[in-house]
Design an enzyme around this catalytic site. Structure first.
Site, PDB file in Angstrom:
ATOM      1  N   ASP A 454      23.465  64.124   2.299  1.00 39.85           N
ATOM      2  CA  ASP A 454      24.113  63.209   3.232  1.00 39.85           C
ATOM      3  C   ASP A 454      24.169  61.787   2.677  1.00 39.85           C
ATOM      4  OD1 ASP A 454      25.062  62.575   6.033  1.00 39.85           O
ATOM      5  OD2 ASP A 454      23.271  61.325   5.994  1.00 39.85           O
ATOM      6  N   GLU A 507      28.262  64.512   0.320  1.00 31.75           N
ATOM      7  CA  GLU A 507      29.092  63.809   1.281  1.00 31.75           C
ATOM      8  C   GLU A 507      29.253  62.387   0.738  1.00 31.75           C
ATOM      9  OE1 GLU A 507      29.283  61.886   5.711  1.00 31.75           O
ATOM     10  OE2 GLU A 507      27.529  61.845   4.427  1.00 31.75           O
TER      11      GLU A 507
END
Length: 900
Positions: A454, A507
Site C-alpha cells: 500500500d 499501489e
C-alpha cells in the site's frame, strides 16, 4: 559512594560467562592476591543495598548480575539471590535430589532474598520453594524455576545478524516463543529497545508487576531477553519499558503473533505457525501469461450476521466467502489488511501488529485455514501489506524506547500529515529487517500467494503530500526517498529469492519509473502495478453523458500509450467507492436502464483491455450506495433473480469464465503482439474495437459502444477469415439488456477494409460491449462438471427445476447466514451451471448458432476483387455506420428487442 565491601560484592560473576570473568579477575590481581585469604561470609552480603534499591524500584540495568546463582570472587563460596515480592519464605531445593539446600534470608521486606550456600562446591540445578499468604492469610507453597539461572537466549550468530539487519526471519528470535530450555518449558521473550534504561516482561504470569522479571540487555544489539519458566500459550503480556528519560511506558510486542481485540492492547503468547509448503499449482498461477482476476475484500464488511451485525469469523468466511469467489470465477482474492489494527475506520491500513492476524475474526490457525480453503478451490490469496506508516497509538511502535526508534525523528520526514501517522525510518537496518521479515512471515507461515504493498508513492517521495518547506531533500538534493527505494528493492528481492511462487504488487499512483523492473535494472522489483491512471481516465469518461463522450474519446485509449512501460493491473478498488465518491454504479449517467447498461459495457471493456483485473466487493452486483466499513454489503439487492443487480452479477461471472478459458485475453498482456486497435478514433459514435491475441495467433475481438444508439451494419476490418462467433454480449436479455445482437456471430467477408484483408459487418447494441471469437474450437469454454460442480452462490435462492438458464441463489436478508447449501440445492445449482457454462449460449434468447453458422457458410460469397479505398480511415466509416449525434439524448435507452 559504595563501601569497599560493597564494591567487592559487585564483582560477582554472571552465570553465563564464568571463564571469561575468572580470567579477567586473575589478570588484574597483584601477586599477593594469590595467597589464600579467609573471608567470613557472615560479614559479607550477597547483594548491596544499592542493588536492592534499584531492583525494587525497577531501575536495575543488569538484574542478571545480581539475581540467581553466583560465586563470590574472594571466598569462592556460592550464593543465591531471588526477587520474589510478597513471598514470606524461600527455600532452595536441589533439583536432582529434591533435597533442601538452604532457606534464604529475607534481605529486604519488599521481597529480596539471598544467602550463601556453604555446602555447595560447584554449580548445580535448583528450584525455589516459595511460600506466600493467600487471600485468607493462609500460607500457600509452590515450587518455581528461577528465570535468572538461565544463560543467554539468542545465539551469537543470530544476535549479529539482527544487529546488522540481515536476519531473514527475525520473528524466529524476537518476540515471544514457546520453548524448552534444560527440560524446562516456558516462553522466551526478546525485544529491541536499545535506548531503554530497563525493560521487563509483564503479564498474566507475574501479576503485571514490572519488578518481577527485568530482562537482560544484549548490548551489542540493543536487544533485551529473558526466559520465563511456566509461562504458557495464551498468556497475555507486554513490555514495561523505562525509557531513556526515566518514564515508564507499556508497549505491545512488535513481533507478537496474536494480539487482543481492541480496545484491549496486550499481546498474546502464541506458537509460531509452521511453515507452509505451497501447492505446486501456485507456482504458475501468478505468472504474466496466466489469467488473474482479483476480488478485493474487506472481511469486516463483506457480509455480517443479520441479527447482531457482527463479523463473520475466519471459519465462516472460509466457506461462505471462498465458495462465492469460486462461484463467481475469480482467480484471486485480495484481502484488505488483516494485520492487527486498533481503529476500525482505518480499514486495517494503520496496523500495530505486523505479525499478528487481527483477532476480530478468530485465531491465527483459523486464518491459515481460510487461506487453505482458498487454495483448495484454486484461488490465490493476496494480502494487503502496509510498510509505509504506522499509527501513534501509545501501545504501538511510536517512540518505542523513548526515542524515535522505528520512525524518522524529524516530523518533516517521520510524520504523515494526511493520515496522522508515523513514517518508518528506512535508513535503520533494524527497521528494514523488521518490515522485510514481516513480508516473509505472511508468505512462509500462512501461505500467501502475493503481497500488495500500500501507498508506495508516499514511501518513494519525500515531498509526498507536502508543501514547499515541509520536507527534507535527500543527500543529493532530490525528492526521492532513497532509503525507502532501497528497502523496497531489498524486500522484493528477498521475496523473489525465498518464495518463488509469490509475487508483489504496488499501489503506486505516480509515474515513478521502473516500478515493475528488477532491482538489478534500477527498478523497485514489483511484479505488478495498479494502473491508477487507467482507472481515473476511464471513470472520468464513463461519468459523462453519452452525448459529450465524443469530446473525451482519448480517455479510453490513452492507457495504451504507456501500457507496456509496466506490468499493469486494471483496478476498480475500494478507493473509488468511499469518501463521498459514491458507488461505481452511481457514477454512471442516465436512467436506471442506462446506468446498468453503461456499467456492463464498462466492465466488458475492462475485461477485454490488456492487463490483469481487480474488482472491489459489491461492484460485481452493482451495489447502489457507497461502501460503509461498518455494514454488510447490500445482498438484498439480489433478492430478485431477474433484476438489474442479478444481471450485472451474472455478467461479471460470465466475464470471468470467458476470461479464464480464452488465452487471447491474458496470455500476451504485456507483449504488444497481444493487442491491436481496429477502431480507435470513431469519436462521433463513441465506438472502440480491438483485437486480443495469444501466442498461437488465436484472436478475440472486443467492440464497445458507449452511446444509447444501436449501430447497425457497422463494418470493422479484421485479420482472419472465417466465422466470428459472438461469445459474450453485455446487452443480452440474460443480463437485462435490450437483447440486440448478431444471431450468434458473423462470417468475415473477403472485403478489404481499413488496411485489413477481411472485414465483418456487425450490429453493435446500445451501451454494450460484445466479444467475438474467430475460432470456436479454440474457445475451450467450460462444459464439464469439473468446472461447475460444488459451486455455491450463498447470495441466491435455489433455481427452479424448469429454469433454462442459471438463476443463482438470492441473499438471505431476513435470517442467519447459512455456511453451506443443502445437498439438493447443490445438485440443482451444479446442474444449472453445467447447462449454461458455455457463454456463447447467453448471447441472446433466440440465437441458433449451429443453424446460422451453416447458413452463413452456405451463403459465403465467392472471392472478388475489390478496389482498395486508401483514403478511408477507421473514423470515416460507410454512411450506414454513422448516426446523428444530436439525436443521442432522445434515443430511448430501453431499446426494443429487434433481433432479426
Amino acid at each position: 559512594m559504595k563501601s569497599p565491601k560493597a564494591e567487592k560484592n559487585d564483582q560477582a560473576t554472571v552465570k553465563t560467562t564464568p571463564a571469561k570473568t575468572a580470567k579477567k579477575t586473575s589478570a588484574t590481581k597483584s601477586p599477593k592476591t594469590k595467597v589464600d585469604k579467609v573471608v567470613d561470609i557472615h560479614e559479607v552480603k550477597t547483594i548491596t543495598d544499592m542493588d536492592i534499591a534499584l531492583l525494587m524500584e525497577a531501575k536495575h540495568p543488569d538484574p542478571f548480575s545480581v539475581l540467581g546463582l553466583h560465586q563470590h570472587v574472594e571466598s569462592k563460596q556460592f550464593y543465591i539471590n531471588a526477587l520474589l515480592p510478597e513471598a514470606t519464605c524461600v527455600k532452595v531445593i536441589n533439583k536432582g535430589t529434591l533435597k533442601e539446600i538452604a532457606t534464604l534470608d529475607k534481605l529486604d521486606a519488599r521481597g529480596i532474598f539471598g544467602s550463601f550456600l556453604p555446602s555447595i562446591k560447584s554449580r548445580f540445578d535448583y528450584l525455589f520453594e516459595v511460600t506466600w499468604l493467600n487471600n485468607d492469610e493462609q500460607p500457600h507453597t509452590i515450587q518455581l524455576e528461577d528465570p535468572y539461572k538461565f544463560g543467554v537466549i539468542i545465539p551469537e550468530m543470530d544476535i549479529w545478524l539482527l544487529s546488522e539487519g540481515k536476519h531473514l526471519r527475525p520473528y524466529q528470535q524476537l518476540g515471544a516463543h514457546l520453548t524448552t530450555i534444560d527440560k524446562v518449558e516456558g516462553v522466551r521473550f526478546a525485544v529491541w529497545a536499545p535506548n531503554a534504561e530497563r525493560v521487563s516482561v509483564i503479564g498474566d504470569f507475574n501479576v503485571w508487576d514490572g519488578r518481577r522479571h527485568p530482562m537482560r540487555l544484549r548490548r551489542e544489539a540493543g536487544i533485551w531477553e529473558i526466559f520465563i519458566p511456566h509461562a504458557t500459550k495464551g498468556d497475555h503480556y507486554k513490555f514495561e519499558i523505562r525509557d531513556c528519560f526515566g518514564a515508564i511506558i507499556h508497549k505491545a510486542d512488535p513481533f507478537a503473533f496474536t494480539a487482543q481485540l481492541r480496545p484491549e492492547t496486550a499481546s498474546i503468547v502464541t506458537a509460531l505457525p509452521e511453515k507452509i509448503i505451497p501447492p505446486s499449482e501456485r507456482f504458475t498461477a501468478n505468472q504474466f501469461d496466466k489469467p488473474i482476476s482479483i476480488y478485493e475484500v474487506h472481511l469486516a464488511s463483506w457480509r455480517r450476521h443479520i441479527e447482531s451485525n457482527q463479523w463473520l469469523s475466519y471459519q465462516e468466511l472460509a466457506t461462505q466467502l471462498i465458495d462465492y469467489v469460486a462461484y463467481m470465477g475469480f482467480t484471486h482474492i485480495e484481502l484488505m489488511p488483516i494485520t492487527e489494527y486498533p481503529f476500525d475506520g482505518s480499514w486495517g491500513y494503520q496496523p500495530t501488529g505486523m505479525y499478528a492476524p487481527t483477532s476480530r475474526f478468530g485465531k491465527p490457525d483459523d486464518f491459515r485455514d481460510l487461506i487453505h480453503a482458498a487454495h483448495a478451490k484454486n484461488i490465490g490469496v493476496i494480502l494487503d501489506w502496509v510498510p509505509a506508516h504506522f499509527p501513534n497509538d501509545p501501545h504501538g511502535l511510536a517512540h518505542f524506547d523513548g526515542t524515535a526508534l522505528y520512525e524518522y525523528a524529524d516530523p518533516k520526514e517521520g510524520f504523515h500529515q494526511d493520515w496522522n501517522t508515523h513514517i518508518y525510518n528506512y535508513g535503520r537496518h533494524e527497521v528494514r529487517n523488521f518490515l522485510s521479515g514481516s513480508a516473509l512471515y505472511w508468505v512462509e507461515q500462512f501461505g500467501a500467494d502475493a503481497l500488495r504493498v500500500d501507498a508506495v508513492s508516499s514511501m518513494v517521495y519525500r515531498d509526498y503530500s507536502r508543501a514547499e518547506g515541509e520536507w527534507i531533500p535527500n543527500h543529493h538534493g532530490g525528492r526521492e526517498n532513497l532509503e525507502a527505494i532501497s528497502f523496497l528493492q531489498e524486500a522484493n528481492s528477498i521475496i523473489g529469492q525465498q518464495c518463488q511462487h509469490c509475487i508483489s504488487i504496488a499501489e503506486e499512483s505516480t509515474d515513478f519509473s521502473g516500478v515493475t523492473l528488477p532491482p538489478e535494472h534500477n527498478g523497485l522489483g514489483f511484479h505488478y502495478k495498479w494502473n491508477m491512471g487507467w482507472m481515473h481516465d476511464t471513470l472520468s469518461y464513463m461519468q459523462k453523458e453519452p452525448v459529450f463522450r465524443k469530446y473525451h474519446h482519448h480517455q479510453m485509449t490513452f492507457s495504451m500509450m504507456y501500457h507496456y512501460t509496466e506490468n499493469f493491473i486494471l483496478s476498480l478498488s475500494h478507493d473509488e467507492v468511499v469518501h463521498g465518491k459514491g458507488s461505481i454504479l452511481s457514477k454512471m449517467p442516465g436512467d436506471e436502464w442506462q446506468k446498468f447498461a453503461n456499467l456492463r459495457a464498462y466492465y466488458g471493456f475492462m475485461w477485454a483491455h490488456p492487463g490483469k483485473k481487480l474488482l472491489f466487493m459489491g461492484c460485481e452486483f452493482a451495489q447502489g450506495k457507497e461502501w460503509n466499513h461498518d455494514e454488510s454489503l447490500d445482498w438484498h439487492l439480489l433478492d430478485n433473480p431477474e433484476g438489474y443487480h442479478a444481471g450485472v452479477q451474472n455478467f461479471v461471472k460470465d466475464l470471468n469464465l470467458l476470461y479464464k478459458n480464452n488465452s487471447p485475453l491474458f496470455e500476451l498482456d504485456y507483449d504488444n503482439n497481444g493487442f491491436e486497435w481496429l477502431v480507435v478514433d470513431d469519436s462521433d459514435n463513441s465506438i472502440y474495437a480491438f483485437v486480443r491475441r495469444d501466442k498461437a495467433g488465436n484472436e478475440i475481438i472486443a467492440v464497445s459502444n458507449f452511446t444509447p444508439v444501436p449501430r447497425h451494419d457497422y463494418r470493422i476490418g479484421v485479420n482472419l477469415p472465417g466465422f466470428y462467433e459472438e461469445v459474450l454480449n453485455s446487452d443480452s436479455a440474460y443480463y437485462n439488456g435490450s437483447n440486440l445482437g448478431n444471431h450468434g456471430g458473423v462470417l468475415a467477408e473477403d472485403f478489404e477494409f481499413n488496411h485489413k484483408p477481411y472485414s465483418i459487418n456487425i450490429t453493435i447494441p446500445p451501451m454494450a460491449t460484445v466479444f467475438f471469437s474467430n475460432k470456436i474450437e479454440n474457445l475451450n469454454t467450460p462444459t464439464s462438471k469439473d468446472e461447475a460442480k460444488n459451486v455455491k452462490n450463498p447470495t441466491k435462492k435455489k433455481a427452479s427445476s424448469a429454469t433454462k438458464k442459471t438463476v443463482t441463489k438470492k441473499a438471505n436478508s431476513s435470517s442467519e447466514l447459512k455456511p453451506e447449501l443443502q445437498q439438493d440445492d447443490l445438485k440443482q445449482e451444479a446442474s444449472a451451471s453445467v447447462e449454461t457454462a458455455t457463454v456463447v449460449k447467453k448471447v441472446s434468447a433466440t440465437a441458433k448458432k449451429s443453424v446460422l453458422k451453416e447458413k452463413a457458410i452456405a451463403d459465403k460469397p465467392k472471392k472478388t476483387t475489390v478496389k482498395k479505398s486508401t483514403k478511408q480511415t477507421v473514423s470515416k466509416e460507410p454512411v450506414s455506420n454513422k448516426a446523428d449525434a444530436s439525436k443521442t439524448d432522445s434515443i430511448l435507452s430501453n431499446t426494443t428487442n429487434n433481433e432479426a
